[in-house]
Scaffold this motif. Structure first.
Motif: not given
Length: 263
Positions: A52, A64, A73, A75, A88, A97-101, A112, A116
């Motif tokens: 992560s 990223t 994995e 973020t 995104r 696959p990714a998470r963005f904040v 978050l 990690y």
């Protein structure tokens, strides 16, 4: 202190469409399968498959998503909502696959809500932060036991030299006064920015290392590099995908990288 956060958010929101269209970021090349990471970063971070990774101050998310292509994995976090929206979109288009904040880096642990194996940050990120102690504490809070921070940055020594040849010291290395800039362009080209004012903060190498140590992280290495990502001074020549002083010329540190682990 000036309202650096509001000013810089407006400035970076304005940079998003400019950077998307720039050769510097080469978004089309990334979508075609390219990577935004530098060879020394890949060597120093090592295998990320199945690990992560949080990328702080991720901007468009190309770095990223480059880690995602290597099996991490990922973020990404950035204070620019416009940048996160594009990150995104790029991730979706590439099927990664990714998470963005969207959040300020100082709020990263809360925003978050998880920890990690790796916290990655750079390049050109720390100059936007007034308080490295808070930054390092946020990084430490994001790491799993045995995880590590990896930072790649421009060397602060270059900022004391003249902007032409880099041959003369013209600025005070120890000056920590916030610098308010009124400049119509980004570093990517000549498109005019809608919001041209920014606020930046200088940090010495000792400031960075001391903040990391005070946050309880253990420094594994600190490498100074004689190469950089762009022609910082007029006498730099292209070499090995970057820029460095020509053969025979005295070398100076142009970038640095470090890795620090959680206990």
């Amino acid at each position: 202190m000036v309202d650096y956060l509001r000013i810089n958010q407006a400035n970076w929101d304005a940079r998003v469409p400019v950077h998307l269209d720039s050769d510097f970021y080469d978004v089309a090349g990334f979508k075609a399968g390219g990577s935004a990471l530098r060879p020394f970063e890949l060597a120093e971070v090592g295998d990320v498959a199945g690990r992560s990774l949080a990328h702080l101050q991720c901007h468009l998310g190309l770095d990223t998503l480059s880690w995602a292509r290597l099996g991490a994995e990922v973020t990404g976090l950035d204070f620019s909502g416009a940048a996160i929206e594009q990150a995104r979109s790029i991730a979706a288009e590439c099927g990664l696959p990714a998470r963005f904040v969207t959040a300020d880096v100082y709020d990263a642990p809360r925003a978050l809500g998880e920890t990690y194996d790796i916290v990655y940050t750079g390049v050109g990120a720390l100059v936007w932060l007034p308080d490295l102690t808070r930054w390092a504490e946020a990084v430490a809070a994001l790491l799993n036991p045995g995880g590590f921070l990896y930072l790649a940055e421009f060397h602060p020594f270059t900022n004391v030299l003249d902007d032409d040849t880099g041959a003369t010291v013209i600025r005070d290395y120890f000056d920590r006064t916030p610098q308010v800039w009124d400049y119509p362009y980004s570093y990517t080209g000549s498109q005019t920015l809608e919001h041209r004012t920014s606020v930046q903060f200088e940090h010495g190498l000792g400031d960075v290392v001391s903040a990391i140590a005070a946050a309880g992280l253990r420094l594994e290495f600190l490498h100074e590099h004689d190469h950089t990502l762009f022609r910082r001074f007029t006498d730099l020549v292209e070499a090995d995908g970057g820029y460095r002083r020509p053969d025979g010329a005295p070398r100076i540190p142009l970038m640095y990288s470090l890795r620090a682990s959680a206990r």
